[in-house]
Design an enzyme around this catalytic site. Structure first.
Site, PDB file in Angstrom:
ATOM      1  N   HIS A   1       0.840  -1.212   0.000  1.00 42.37           N
ATOM      2  CA  HIS A   1       0.000   0.000   0.000  1.00 42.37           C
ATOM      3  C   HIS A   1       0.877   1.265   0.000  1.00 42.37           C
ATOM      4  O   HIS A   1       0.614   2.225   0.724  1.00 42.37           O
ATOM      5  CB  HIS A   1      -1.000  -0.003   1.165  1.00 42.37           C
ATOM      6  CG  HIS A   1      -0.403  -0.129   2.542  1.00 42.37           C
ATOM      7  ND1 HIS A   1      -1.021  -0.834   3.553  1.00 42.37           N
ATOM      8  CD2 HIS A   1       0.726   0.377   3.097  1.00 42.37           C
ATOM      9  CE1 HIS A   1      -0.305  -0.764   4.657  1.00 42.37           C
ATOM     10  NE2 HIS A   1       0.764  -0.004   4.407  1.00 42.37           N
TER      11      HIS A   1
ATOM     12  N   HIS B   1      10.874  -3.248   3.356  1.00 40.28           N
ATOM     13  CA  HIS B   1      11.258  -1.837   3.272  1.00 40.28           C
ATOM     14  C   HIS B   1      11.588  -1.298   4.666  1.00 40.28           C
ATOM     15  O   HIS B   1      11.063  -1.771   5.666  1.00 40.28           O
ATOM     16  CB  HIS B   1      10.197  -0.977   2.604  1.00 40.28           C
ATOM     17  CG  HIS B   1       8.863  -0.890   3.299  1.00 40.28           C
ATOM     18  ND1 HIS B   1       8.058  -1.985   3.554  1.00 40.28           N
ATOM     19  CD2 HIS B   1       8.178   0.188   3.770  1.00 40.28           C
ATOM     20  CE1 HIS B   1       6.940  -1.589   4.131  1.00 40.28           C
ATOM     21  NE2 HIS B   1       6.987  -0.285   4.296  1.00 40.28           N
TER      22      HIS B   1
ATOM     23  N   GLU C   1       4.847  -5.430   8.389  1.00 36.17           N
ATOM     24  CA  GLU C   1       3.483  -5.292   7.865  1.00 36.17           C
ATOM     25  C   GLU C   1       2.988  -6.577   7.208  1.00 36.17           C
ATOM     26  O   GLU C   1       1.779  -6.795   7.101  1.00 36.17           O
ATOM     27  CB  GLU C   1       3.421  -4.143   6.856  1.00 36.17           C
ATOM     28  CG  GLU C   1       3.565  -2.770   7.463  1.00 36.17           C
ATOM     29  CD  GLU C   1       3.537  -1.664   6.420  1.00 36.17           C
ATOM     30  OE1 GLU C   1       3.392  -0.494   6.808  1.00 36.17           O
ATOM     31  OE2 GLU C   1       3.669  -1.958   5.209  1.00 36.17           O
TER      32      GLU C   1
END
Length: 281
Positions: free
Chosen positions: A12, A195, A242
């Site tokens: 996202h 990330h 995440e």
């Protein structure tokens, strides 16, 4: 009764929302990112695939929650949720329309199934929720599906384990199956992939680890349940955690699945973009 037909996972990345909003998706940098979503955009428009409701698992980025309130799992049960102002104004996207009866059923079922859900009736939703919708549906005047927001804390430790997320997915499957109305339900897991946004490792991307994770979502999901937090941190950066939200989606599908589509691209901003579509077996 309601049926859980498919699961979708996607990054996202906020820059994806910027590109869509500013009409930049055909530019050289962005084109390969969005090309990987064209298959899904076509697939989801077909009548037999289009969901009535999406349970959208995402994390808030200090828009609705902050250090004063940190729910591990929160479910939105209100009628409507608006895009959040994340510092540069709200995204120019439609409000999120919920199915409150279905959302309250999920909340009740999950709580009776011993998951302590925080019930939210009023909140704004940020790019964690709106970017996946834009990636799948473009820029409609209204979103073509109802959306139940399910927020997971993956920002402030302690965050839930992958196994706990998987079990929540299993409980969601039971809740969907017990809903008496005829609904085609999809569950989406969002966030990731590898990330890190800060510190000396900012910009870290681990393509090998990401691709193995995608492989095992289909072929060996049991391995993913036991990945410790420290491995996510070490191998995928501080924000790679995440990906535990993808395990809520995968746990809800249970058993064997059919992988219909996969997309992986580096980079989008300083992030690896992953996307997969799984059909319930």
């Amino acid at each position: 009764m309601a049926r859980l037909s498919a699961g979708i996972a996607t990054s996202h990345v906020p820059l994806m929302g910027v590109a869509i909003d500013q009409g930049k998706t055909e530019e050289d940098y962005f084109k390969p990112i969005f090309a990987g979503y064209e298959w899904t955009k076509d697939w989801i428009q077909k009548l037999e695939n289009k969901p009535d409701v999406v349970i959208l698992v995402y994390n808030d980025h200090a828009s609705a929650f902050d250090m004063n309130l940190i729910p591990t799992f929160a479910i939105g049960c209100g009628e409507e949720f608006h895009p959040a102002d994340e510092g540069w104004g709200p995204r120019p996207v439609p409000p999120i329309k919920n199915d409150p009866d279905f959302a309250w059923h999920l909340a009740q079922s999950l709580i009776l199934d011993e998951f302590d859900m925080t019930i939210i009736n009023q909140m704004d939703v940020d790019h964690g929720l709106t970017v996946p919708l834009s990636a799948m549906f473009g820029q409609p005047e209204e979103w073509p599906v109802k959306v139940v927001p399910l927020a997971v804390n993956v920002v402030t430790y302690p965050v839930p384990s992958g196994n706990r997320c998987w079990k929540l997915g299993e409980a969601i499957a039971r809740a969907v199956e017990s809903y008496p109305e005829d609904l085609n339900v999809q569950i989406w897991g969002t966030g990731g992939m590898s990330h890190q946004l800060q510190g000396p490792r900012a910009g870290l991307i681990n393509q090998e680890w990401d691709r193995k994770f995608l492989d095992d979502l289909t072929a060996n999901p049991e391995r993913l349940r036991t990945i410790p937090h420290i491995e996510y941190l070490r191998e995928t950066g501080s924000e790679g955690i995440e990906m535990v939200m993808w395990l809520i989606m995968r746990g809800a599908l249970q058993g064997k699945v059919h992988e219909l589509h996969r997309h992986y691209h580096v980079p989008a901003s300083n992030t690896a973009v992953g996307h997969i579509v799984l059909e319930n077996g």
